[in-house]
Motif scaffolding. Structure first.
Motif, PDB file in Angstrom:
ATOM      1  N   ALA A 246     -82.018  36.052  14.026  1.00 38.37           N
ATOM      2  CA  ALA A 246     -82.174  36.390  15.445  1.00 38.37           C
ATOM      3  C   ALA A 246     -82.548  37.865  15.616  1.00 38.37           C
ATOM      4  O   ALA A 246     -83.310  38.220  16.513  1.00 38.37           O
ATOM      5  N   ILE A 247     -82.018  38.720  14.739  1.00 41.34           N
ATOM      6  CA  ILE A 247     -82.380  40.146  14.801  1.00 41.34           C
ATOM      7  C   ILE A 247     -83.837  40.312  14.400  1.00 41.34           C
ATOM      8  O   ILE A 247     -84.554  41.167  14.914  1.00 41.34           O
ATOM      9  N   GLY A 248     -84.285  39.437  13.492  1.00 42.70           N
ATOM     10  CA  GLY A 248     -85.694  39.450  13.102  1.00 42.70           C
ATOM     11  C   GLY A 248     -85.993  40.520  12.079  1.00 42.70           C
ATOM     12  O   GLY A 248     -85.091  41.187  11.568  1.00 42.70           O
ATOM     13  N   GLN A 249     -87.230  40.701  11.754  1.00 42.82           N
ATOM     14  CA  GLN A 249     -87.706  41.671  10.760  1.00 42.82           C
ATOM     15  C   GLN A 249     -87.325  41.213   9.355  1.00 42.82           C
ATOM     16  O   GLN A 249     -86.240  40.722   9.119  1.00 42.82           O
ATOM     17  N   GLN A 250     -88.236  41.411   8.466  1.00 40.78           N
ATOM     18  CA  GLN A 250     -87.997  41.072   7.066  1.00 40.78           C
ATOM     19  C   GLN A 250     -86.977  42.031   6.461  1.00 40.78           C
ATOM     20  O   GLN A 250     -86.738  43.108   6.977  1.00 40.78           O
ATOM     21  N   ALA A 251     -86.422  41.607   5.317  1.00 44.91           N
ATOM     22  CA  ALA A 251     -85.545  42.513   4.573  1.00 44.91           C
ATOM     23  C   ALA A 251     -86.380  43.259   3.533  1.00 44.91           C
ATOM     24  O   ALA A 251     -87.459  42.812   3.154  1.00 44.91           O
ATOM     25  N   TYR A 252     -85.892  44.435   3.103  1.00 51.02           N
ATOM     26  CA  TYR A 252     -86.501  45.098   1.947  1.00 51.02           C
ATOM     27  C   TYR A 252     -86.075  44.305   0.721  1.00 51.02           C
ATOM     28  O   TYR A 252     -84.879  44.129   0.484  1.00 51.02           O
ATOM     29  N   ASP A 253     -87.051  43.822  -0.036  1.00 52.38           N
ATOM     30  CA  ASP A 253     -86.744  43.014  -1.209  1.00 52.38           C
ATOM     31  C   ASP A 253     -87.055  43.843  -2.447  1.00 52.38           C
ATOM     32  O   ASP A 253     -88.184  44.280  -2.637  1.00 52.38           O
ATOM     33  N   LEU A 254     -86.051  44.061  -3.296  1.00 50.02           N
ATOM     34  CA  LEU A 254     -86.272  44.878  -4.487  1.00 50.02           C
ATOM     35  C   LEU A 254     -86.884  44.076  -5.633  1.00 50.02           C
ATOM     36  O   LEU A 254     -87.030  44.582  -6.739  1.00 50.02           O
ATOM     37  N   GLY A 255     -87.226  42.832  -5.357  1.00 52.59           N
ATOM     38  CA  GLY A 255     -87.970  42.031  -6.328  1.00 52.59           C
ATOM     39  C   GLY A 255     -87.146  41.577  -7.520  1.00 52.59           C
ATOM     40  O   GLY A 255     -87.697  41.176  -8.536  1.00 52.59           O
TER      41      GLY A 255
END
Ligand SMILES: Cc1cc2nc3c(=O)[nH]c(=O)nc-3n(C[C@H](O)[C@H](O)[C@H](O)COP(=O)(O)OP(=O)(O)OC[C@H]3O[C@@H](n4cnc5c(N)ncnc54)[C@H](O)[C@@H]3O)c2cc1C
Length: 628
Positions: A303-312
């Motif tokens: 609901a907050i939206g936006q992707q997360a930073y993914d460290l792979g």
């Protein structure tokens, strides 16, 4: 007479600034869905909407709204009438204490509390429901983060409702390690005593090669760390969750509803609306604040939206809980075996309990319980080098570990905490701890804003303070996981040599913890910003000192600190700091108030060149007066 009237004026002024507890509440009644602001409530204009049968005066508000005002919970009977009650209303599940079983509806009905709300006349049924179940703080998820957030909010006087889709404690193997700071948070949450017997002292972590030769050490062996607890404690996550459930069940301000799935969360007019589904069918709830403590697949984060930073970072691991009556003779800490594709982890977590974790190939999803158990039995025995060791596999679970940090931790009334905000690979035992720190950082701020003691902007500092800490620990965990998985004989040999060199540098063994515990980041507290350059302890947490109580048991200095702001000084405090302390209603304490721990407290102040410090409710020093 003049004196009398000035007293009256003073009294009036005092009344004006006195905070109205839980003062901001929405009126969701049809025809009057406007936000009732703090000022309206201060002047006791509760609701003037006729549909609620209210024409001013808070005692006559519709019961649903009154329940919000007084922090009670409200349940609906099947006909849609309101039932007001505390945490023990019918249909609510009070969580069992540490030894109890989970159960629904163990509470007692409050007779005569049914109330016909004007909202029932509304044509739209969902509005009626929304009016009925409004709650000030809704916490989604009764994992360790949600339970801790609820227990802390209750300590600060803020009621909350936890919605949890499952029933009972999650049984699969997960966290096994906490540090002294997390133990201190459990202390504030009221769970440390129940948790105590389940913890086993540990001495830190070792990275070893496939032949168990030490490559690097991370020492965490003090029985009395900075936070007044053992630096490293091993345990089994279900035991910790049971202790937290015990703490929550003792708080009347917390209502727990198990078997309730939150399907979606929306924000409108600054309020959150939750579509939920439980045994009673679909419901619509509204809340002033929603804390998303709902784990890796968080509906609140969506609901907050936006992707997360993914460290792979992505690795599959099989996690195995083992019981053995035999003493398996191992160093009392975490062993991380750096063996490329055969990387593994093992440690003792209890009197007869051990944990093994084995790296799986990326295509291997775990074969299923029986096959995994047979495979795990062989793998554990192979690592022990003894095919006849008496061991029993208790349970296995396969996980895909990831490293992720949400871009935004807040949107209006929505917040994410714990695994909903960040995923930490388990190699440094910090994932659960990060969620506990989130709860500790946010709970007092939310309480201060709800109580009208702080500006809403204080809530922005939750993300700005917590994110740098989380990013560091996620990076550290990812680095350890990567070092363990390096493949190729030559590359592995080079990396292992480098690790031995680093290990031989004096102080390297204690550098790891220093790396993952940075100062509190940039804060919105002007008080702290001004004091930023004054002392190196600003942004650090005040230590907790221990001594023996009259019965010879441990006594901890946080018992004196309490739950609010504290101005701590050695002698008369600086007048400027005292003025600021009054503004945040800090209690004034002298080091002499700390009884047998007073000398240690004085030494800490002086070693850090401070004469007085202002301490936030989460034990962080936010201002200091240097020794002249
Ligand atoms: C193998 C392994 C080992 C680990 N070891 C450690 C360790 O040693 N130390 C450490 O600190 N951490 C460790 N961790 C991490 C730790 O287990 C997690 O960080 C921790 O459980 C997160 O807690 P949480 O409350 O944020 O989320 P969760 O424990 O995932 O709880 C979320 C809760 O929300 C509920 N929920 C989700 N969605 C909804 C919804 N829509 N409606 C209602 N309810 C919902 C779920 O049912 C669940 O109960 C480990 C993890 C793993 C997998």
């Amino acid at each position: 007479m003049g004196g009398g009237s000035s007293r009256t004026r003073r009294q009036l002024r005092r009344d004006r600034v006195r905070p109205v507890r839980h003062a901001v509440a929405p009126c969701r009644c049809p025809g009057h869905q406007r936000w009732l602001g703090r000022s309206a409530l201060r002047s006791a204009a509760w609701c003037s909407h006729r549909g609620c049968g209210v024409d001013g005066g808070q005692e006559r508000g519709c019961r649903a709204d009154r329940a919000v005002r007084h922090g009670n919970s409200v349940a609906l009977d099947p006909a849609g009438r309101h039932q007001a009650g505390g945490a023990d209303s019918v249909g609510r599940s009070r969580l069992p204490g540490p030894r109890g079983g989970a159960g629904e509806g163990t509470g007692r009905a409050r007779r005569g509390a049914w109330h016909q709300c004007g909202a029932e006349q509304a044509a739209e049924a969902h509005l009626r429901i929304a009016c009925a179940v409004s709650s000030q703080v809704v916490i989604v998820g009764a994992g360790p983060t949600g339970l801790t957030a609820a227990a802390l909010l209750a300590r600060y006087g803020i009621p909350s409702t936890i919605l949890e889709r499952r029933r009972g404690v999650y049984p699969l193997p997960r966290a096994v390690h906490i540090d002294d700071e997390v133990h201190r948070i459990l202390q504030v949450a009221g769970a440390a005593d129940d948790f105590g017997p389940h913890g086993r002292p540990a001495e830190g972590m070792r990275l070893v090669d496939a032949r168990m030769r030490v490559l690097m050490r991370f020492a965490r062996s003090s029985p009395n760390g900075h936070h007044g607890w053992r630096e490293s404690t091993m345990f089994d996550q279900p035991d910790l969750e049971r202790a937290l459930r015990g703490a929550v069940s003792r708080q009347r301000a917390v209502t727990v509803r198990e078997g309730v799935d939150v399907e979606s969360v929306e924000v409108g007019d600054g309020m959150a609306t939750l579509q939920v589904r439980g045994a009673r069918g679909p419901e619509v709830l509204t809340a002033q604040f929603v804390l998303g403590c709902d784990g890796a697949s968080s509906v609140v984060a969506s609901a907050i939206g936006q992707q997360a930073y993914d460290l792979g970072f992505r690795q599959r691991w099989l996690v195995v809980d083992v019981r053995s009556a035999a003493d398996l003779q191992m160093w009392p800490g975490v062993h991380q075996v750096c063996a490329g594709a055969q990387a593994s982890t093992f440690m003792r977590i209890g009197e007869d309990r051990y944990r093994w974790e084995f790296r799986l190939s990326d295509s291997d999803t775990g074969a299923g319980d029986d096959a995994d158990e047979e495979w795990a039995l062989r793998a554990v025995r192979a690592q022990l080098g003894d095919a006849d060791t008496d061991i029993q596999i208790l349970r296995t679970a396969s996980y895909r570990h990831a490293a992720r940090v949400a871009r935004h931790w807040r949107s209006g009334p929505l917040f994410v905490l714990g695994d909903a905000a960040h995923l930490t690979p388990p190699f440094i035992g910090q994932g659960l701890g990060a969620g506990q720190r989130d709860a500790m950082n946010l709970a007092w701020k939310l309480a201060a804003v709800i109580d009208g003691r702080a500006d809403e902007r204080l809530l922005h500092t939750y993300e700005s303070e917590r994110k740098p800490h989380v990013v560091r620990s996620v990076l550290a965990a990812t680095l350890v996981g990567t070092l363990m998985s390096v493949r190729g004989t030559a590359v592995q040999a080079a990396v292992h040599t480098a690790m031995r060199v680093v290990d031989s540098v004096p102080g390297a063994a204690s550098a790891g913890p220093a790396f993952i515990y940075p100062r509190v980041g940039r804060s919105g507290l002007r008080l702290r910003e001004r004091a930023r350059r004054q002392s190196r302890i600003v942004g650090r947490s005040v230590p907790q000192f221990t001594s023996a109580d009259e019965q010879g048991g441990p006594w901890r200095s946080d018992e004196i600190l309490g739950c609010g702001y504290v101005l701590l000084s050695d002698g008369r405090p600086d007048t400027g700091l005292a003025r600021r302390a009054r503004a945040v209603r800090a209690r004034q304490l002298d080091v002499g108030d700390f009884g047998s721990t007073a000398p240690a407290m004085r030494r800490w102040l002086h070693t850090n060149g401070a004469r007085a410090v202002l301490i936030r409710p989460d034990r962080v020093v936010c201002a200091a007066v240097p020794i002249a």
